[in-house]
Design a protein around this motif. Structure first.
Motif, PDB file in Angstrom:
ATOM      1  N   ARG A 268      32.254 -22.842 -12.047  1.00 56.55           N
ATOM      2  CA  ARG A 268      31.245 -23.120 -11.026  1.00 56.55           C
ATOM      3  C   ARG A 268      31.964 -23.573  -9.769  1.00 56.55           C
ATOM      4  O   ARG A 268      33.090 -24.108  -9.836  1.00 56.55           O
TER       5      ARG A 268
ATOM      6  N   GLY B  65      20.032 -15.330  -3.038  1.00 57.87           N
ATOM      7  CA  GLY B  65      20.201 -15.613  -4.453  1.00 57.87           C
ATOM      8  C   GLY B  65      20.595 -14.351  -5.196  1.00 57.87           C
ATOM      9  O   GLY B  65      20.238 -13.237  -4.781  1.00 57.87           O
TER      10      GLY B  65
ATOM     11  N   ASN C 166      19.703  -9.104  -6.443  1.00 52.80           N
ATOM     12  CA  ASN C 166      20.047  -9.784  -5.197  1.00 52.80           C
ATOM     13  C   ASN C 166      18.765  -9.954  -4.397  1.00 52.80           C
ATOM     14  O   ASN C 166      18.014  -8.987  -4.206  1.00 52.80           O
TER      15      ASN C 166
ATOM     16  N   TYR D 228      25.717 -16.293 -11.520  1.00 53.64           N
ATOM     17  CA  TYR D 228      24.606 -16.809 -10.719  1.00 53.64           C
ATOM     18  C   TYR D 228      25.152 -17.241  -9.355  1.00 53.64           C
ATOM     19  O   TYR D 228      26.168 -17.954  -9.281  1.00 53.64           O
ATOM     20  N   ASP D 229      24.484 -16.817  -8.293  1.00 59.22           N
ATOM     21  CA  ASP D 229      24.952 -17.116  -6.942  1.00 59.22           C
ATOM     22  C   ASP D 229      23.778 -17.482  -6.046  1.00 59.22           C
ATOM     23  O   ASP D 229      22.682 -16.928  -6.185  1.00 59.22           O
TER      24      ASP D 229
ATOM     25  N   SER E 244      28.200 -19.697 -10.088  1.00 61.00           N
ATOM     26  CA  SER E 244      28.458 -20.118 -11.459  1.00 61.00           C
ATOM     27  C   SER E 244      28.620 -18.887 -12.328  1.00 61.00           C
ATOM     28  O   SER E 244      27.901 -17.892 -12.137  1.00 61.00           O
ATOM     29  N   LYS E 245      29.568 -18.940 -13.238  1.00 59.67           N
ATOM     30  CA  LYS E 245      29.756 -17.863 -14.205  1.00 59.67           C
ATOM     31  C   LYS E 245      29.851 -18.486 -15.593  1.00 59.67           C
ATOM     32  O   LYS E 245      30.686 -19.359 -15.840  1.00 59.67           O
TER      33      LYS E 245
ATOM     34  N   MET F 278      27.625 -14.058 -17.480  1.00 62.90           N
ATOM     35  CA  MET F 278      26.466 -14.079 -16.606  1.00 62.90           C
ATOM     36  C   MET F 278      26.876 -14.778 -15.316  1.00 62.90           C
ATOM     37  O   MET F 278      27.491 -15.845 -15.345  1.00 62.90           O
TER      38      MET F 278
ATOM     39  N   MET G 146      21.794 -12.781  -9.372  1.00 64.62           N
ATOM     40  CA  MET G 146      21.999 -12.990 -10.796  1.00 64.62           C
ATOM     41  C   MET G 146      22.415 -11.661 -11.397  1.00 64.62           C
ATOM     42  O   MET G 146      21.836 -10.616 -11.073  1.00 64.62           O
ATOM     43  N   SER G 147      23.430 -11.659 -12.257  1.00 67.92           N
ATOM     44  CA  SER G 147      23.906 -10.388 -12.812  1.00 67.92           C
ATOM     45  C   SER G 147      24.676 -10.616 -14.100  1.00 67.92           C
ATOM     46  O   SER G 147      25.162 -11.729 -14.381  1.00 67.92           O
ATOM     47  N   ARG G 148      24.780  -9.550 -14.862  1.00 70.79           N
ATOM     48  CA  ARG G 148      25.627  -9.503 -16.041  1.00 70.79           C
ATOM     49  C   ARG G 148      26.871  -8.714 -15.654  1.00 70.79           C
ATOM     50  O   ARG G 148      26.773  -7.604 -15.105  1.00 70.79           O
TER      51      ARG G 148
ATOM     52  N   THR H  21      28.906 -10.550  -5.064  1.00 74.19           N
ATOM     53  CA  THR H  21      27.865 -10.449  -6.085  1.00 74.19           C
ATOM     54  C   THR H  21      27.720  -8.992  -6.488  1.00 74.19           C
ATOM     55  O   THR H  21      28.009  -8.076  -5.713  1.00 74.19           O
TER      56      THR H  21
END
Length: 941
Positions: free
Chosen positions: A772, A650, A637, A692-693, A712-713, A690, A652-654, A169
């Motif tokens: 995903r 969890g 994170n 998501y983990d 998921s990307k 984007m 989330m990132s660009r 991540t």
């Protein structure tokens, strides 16, 4: 006439010297006790793995414990392999070590790992840092030098590194450029050594049962630290030399196209196709372009050196200077016996044939066939070196700085890439049968192709090239511990990346270089310039032709003065890219409580500006295109400790990955042998997504871990290869670019087939798609269940990754008609398929047992089938079949200082099988590489 028998000769390898030794991993100030729980206060050194620092452990199980501890305490989702873990797997290079990590699969070349795929994303989506600095290591592959961003892990021996960290991540503080992962490769840390002098060395014999070759594999490490622990130096070296053989068959893809006649009925009036039912059926069926059996011999030599100096003049200051040097020399020799159907169908007669239910010309007999034997040799050498310096200083109890700077360079010259070709262009009685797609029967009948007098030396070429990648990096950050639970980071970075490649060519047909008599197309072959090749056991069926004449490289090259020619720079293979990256980030890190539960993580924003300049040739005119673009990349994170042993994560990132280097440069190249024009597109947008983990990790016992992760990307932009058919005139390129005597030159300039088709390839911006997946991972020492010394010595490591993705590709479909020239016509269609290089399923597993004396492990790595390209010639995609590799190792400790090892890789001699067309799975290649057995001694003091 010389005779080459492929079975090879067994060579004796003499490994000299007694080994002095240093622990393969530095001894700790606080060692981890076998089977003990690794608590946070015991693992300050271990947890620093994710930051690129040394990991301090000894022993295989202790190494696993340390890796688990680093994963447990990291604020982002990482996987770690520490030095003992690497050293004790039967791995010949870093790629094979990394395949043990959940979600990581490898691509093999010459029988060993070369590139990695992380969570379904190929090597171009993975950024690699060596001692904290981004780098690219370039080696030659099947088709030539790596001229892309991907990192070739086979350049380095695994023994040179103390830890591998895979960041799955993103963080704002982590270098951008990856949709897949950032991989940190870390060399030694001398201040983690015991005081005084220490050293380690190992010596092994590496034997391949296909090439029947034995070669040395040597490694050593030496270090010294003063009594105060404030100054230390260390150096390591690894050397190996080995030969690997590759034996099998290759179709060079399949294609459609009309033949001169079918069953005695002509298919042409002059140069115009005149259809009938038999000609249509055969012309629209797919046939192999260049069906062939052959062998490839690889001779490789790898040398790596590392050095590190560390000085800590005070408790608040540490200065580290690290260097890494590696050379990887590779020689590749190929021997092929084939028929050149490609582009010559109009001169070949089909005597009889069979078409199967998949519209394959599955078998046939042919007259006036264009028979060819090839001898190919490539000599290459990769040189990589890097120097970096890092200063860590605490300005106060709450403020510290970290400065990093350095330079890396990877050079990959191909000093020789020579091909010499013998042709017999009117051979009668050739037949093939692909009823068994894996092992076809290719027969040259009773006439055979072992007589030099039936051939002429028709073509020769030499294509040396040079590829260079350079990185310059300066970065720094300030860390402020605002409260015991919260700290802030502010950092900046400047990177300059330079990519340059130049290709040279000395290509010609014999009659373009020398005077030929009427009807002659080459130099008549004699026994002085030929040798007899014998295939050996390649899985071929009875009735296959197993020996043929091939050029004897030295005398054949001398006969045409091949290496005395001055290769000219070839514009289509000459290009460069310069990228300057300027950016910075802010990030908050916390370790606090959330409703009574421990809550850790980070939140930040990274900004990066990319200034890009790409240069290439359009015809003979050099063109440079400049552009720039900006990206804002937020990253979060968060980790909630539901209990001390249960963590919910969890993220989330660009994220972005910059376009491939070959695709960015303007202009392109003409392939006059494969009738193809490839051009670049300097206006490609980066891959953007984007990510998501989420993960749930359960540390249910000392040294044990069970976890599940989902990811998921959503990919906004995904540049893909585009392909379409046209004519050379459509390109508006001058015919002066074509080499006289080549097939395309003869077709266009000679005017014999003015309507010859040309395939155009380039990269285009694509809307993207989604990816995903889910990962399951287990680390289970049996000591969890029993106090028995014997049963408690067992343990299991395993992981399974399941991935799905959807990307739309526009691909030409199978031809439904034939034009006036007998070429297929049809439409392109949109197909939804996974990302290229993405296997939907992958799994790794290791069963081990060890005590103080013996350590035994068996490892399996399985990768499902996957597509790796959109293919061509109206095949819909191409890819690889699934593959299972089995490795094992045994270590016996004679004393605390001396151990004996036996290791094996690819113990089942798994074949690499490749196909074209996702619907019919036509044979592309089926090659085996042999088993590798290594035996030796390790000594440490």
């Amino acid at each position: 006439m010389n005779k080459r028998v492929f079975t090879g000769k067994l060579k004796a390898a003499l490994l000299l010297g007694s080994a002095i030794s240093l622990p393969q991993v530095a001894q700790a100030q606080q060692e981890v006790t076998p089977g003990a729980s690794v608590q946070q206060d015991e693992t300050d050194e271990v947890v620093d793995a994710a930051a690129g620092n040394e990991i301090v452990v000894t022993g295989f199980r202790q190494a696993l414990d340390a890796a688990i501890a680093a994963k447990r305490q990291s604020a982002s989702q990482v996987d770690v392999i520490v030095a003992e873990d690497i050293a004790k797997f039967p791995d010949t290079n870093l790629a094979e070590s990394l395949q043990r990590v959940p979600g990581v699969s490898i691509q093999r070349e010459a029988g060993e790992g070369r590139a990695i795929t992380v969570r379904g994303l190929g090597q171009q989506f993975t950024r690699v840092r060596v001692n904290g600095m981004e780098a690219v290591a370039t080696a030659t592959a099947d088709a030539g030098a790596n001229r892309e961003r991907g990192f070739d892990f086979n350049v380095f021996a695994s023994e040179l590194f103390s830890s591998l960290v895979v960041h799955k991540t993103a963080e704002a503080s982590l270098d951008e450029g990856s949709l897949g992962a950032v991989v940190d490769l870390n060399t030694g840390n001398p201040l983690a050594l015991d005081t005084g002098f220490s050293a380690v060395a190992s010596a092994q014999v590496r034997y391949n049962d296909l090439s029947e070759d034995a070669g040395p594999r040597l490694a050593g490490l030496i270090g010294w630290t003063n009594e105060d622990g404030t100054f230390g130096v260390s150096a390591s070296a690894a050397y190996s030399q080995y030969k690997t053989s590759e034996l099998g068959n290759n179709s060079v893809r399949w294609t459609q196209g009309a033949f001169r006649s079918v069953g005695g009925s002509s298919c042409y009036t002059g140069t115009t196709y005149t259809p009938n039912s038999a000609c249509n059926a055969v012309g629209l069926a797919f046939h192999p372009r260049i069906p062939r059996y052959g062998a490839v011999e690889h001779d490789r030599e790898r040398l790596g050196l590392t050095g590190s100096v560390q000085w800590a003049p005070t408790d608040r200051t540490k200065l580290s200077v690290d260097g890494l040097y590696s050379t990887f020399k590779a020689s590749r020799d190929e021997y092929w016996g084939e028929v050149l159907f490609r582009s010559n169908e109009r001169t070949i007669d089909v005597v009889d044939y069979e078409i199967d239910a998949d519209n394959n010309l599955i078998s046939g007999t042919f007259n006036n066939a264009w028979v060819r034997t090839e001898r190919y040799q490539r000599e290459s050498e990769t040189k990589f070196h890097q120097v970096s310096a890092r200063l860590e200083h605490e300005l106060s109890d709450t403020v510290k700085i970290d400065l990093l700077g350095g330079f890396s360079k990877s050079e990959a010259p191909i000093t020789r890439e020579a091909t010499i070709i013998f042709d017999d262009r009117d051979f009668n009685g050739y037949s093939y049968d692909y009823s068994d797609m894996d092992n076809p029967q290719l027969s040259f009948g009773n006439n055979g192709i072992s007589n030099p007098a039936q051939f002429q030396l028709a073509e020769f070429r030499d294509r040396p090239s040079e590829t260079t990648n350079k990185f310059r990096t300066v970065s720094g950050n300030i860390d402020w511990q605002a409260t015991p639970e919260l700290n802030f980071e502010v950092g900046g970075v400047y990177r300059r990346f330079d990519f340059d490649t130049i290709g040279y060519r000395a290509d010609s047909t014999y009659c373009a270089a020398y005077a030929c008599a009427p009807g002659q197309y080459g130099l008549p072959v004699t026994a002085d310039i030929a040798e007899l090749f014998q295939l050996g056991s390649a899985g071929q069926p009875a009735g296959n032709t197993n020996e043929w004449v091939v050029p004897l490289l030295g005398p054949a090259a001398d006969a045409v003065n091949l290496f005395g020619r001055d290769p000219a720079a070839f514009p289509g293979d000459t290009r460069s890219v310069r990228e300057e990256t300027t950016g910075g980030y802010v990030q908050a890190n916390w370790d606090s409580d959330f409703f009574g539960l421990r809550f850790t993580g980070n939140l930040g924003l990274r900004y990066v500006r990319t200034d890009q300049s790409s240069t290439g040739f359009v015809g003979t005119q050099q063109v440079t295109v400049e552009r720039d673009y900006d990206d804002f990349l937020p990253a979060l994170n968060a980790n909630l400790f539901l209990t001390d042993d249960l963590i919910l994560r969890g993220a989330m990132s660009r994220v972005i990955t910059r376009p491939s280097l070959g695709a960015l440069t303007p202009g392109g190249s003409v392939d006059p042998f494969n009738f193809r024009i490839t051009t670049g597109n300097p206006f490609l947008e980066p891959f953007r997504a984007m990510a998501y983990d989420a993960a749930l990790e359960w540390y249910f016992a000392p040294g044990a871990l069970a976890s599940v992760a989902v990811f998921s990307k959503e990919i906004d932009n995904f540049p893909i290869a585009g392909s379409q058919n046209g004519t050379f005139a459509d390109s508006q390129l001058p015919t002066s670019l074509l080499t006289p005597g080549t097939p395309l030159y003869e077709a266009i300039v000679g005017g014999t087939n003015i309507n010859v088709p040309i395939e155009y390839r380039t990269q285009i911006n694509n809307p993207g798609g989604s990816l995903r997946g889910v990962e399951f991972s287990l680390n289970l020492p049996f000591s969890v269940f029993t106090d028995s010394t014997f049963l408690g010595g067992f343990g299991v490591l395993g992981n399974v990754t399941l991935i799905d993705s959807d990307v739309d590709y526009t691909v030409p479909s199978a031809g439904t008609g034939l034009d006036r020239s007998g070429n297929p016509t049809g439409i392109s269609e949109v197909y939804t398929r996974p990302l290229l290089d993405m296997a939907k399923k992958a799994a790794n597993g290791t069963l081990y047992w060890e005590n103080d004396k013996i350590s035994i492990r068996t490892s399996l790595a399985w990768r499902d089938e996957y597509i790796d390209g959109v293919s061509g010639n109206r095949n819909v995609f191409e890819g690889f079949e699934d593959i299972l590799n089995v490795d094992a190792s045994v270590r016996y400790n004679l004393t605390e200082q001396v151990s004996l090892t036996v290791e094996g890789t690819n113990l089942t001699d798994a074949a690499r099988k490749r196909w074209v067309d996702d619907f019919t799975r036509r044979n592309y290649e089926n090659n085996r590489f042999g088993r590798i057995i290594m035996a030796g001694v390790r000594v440490q003091l």
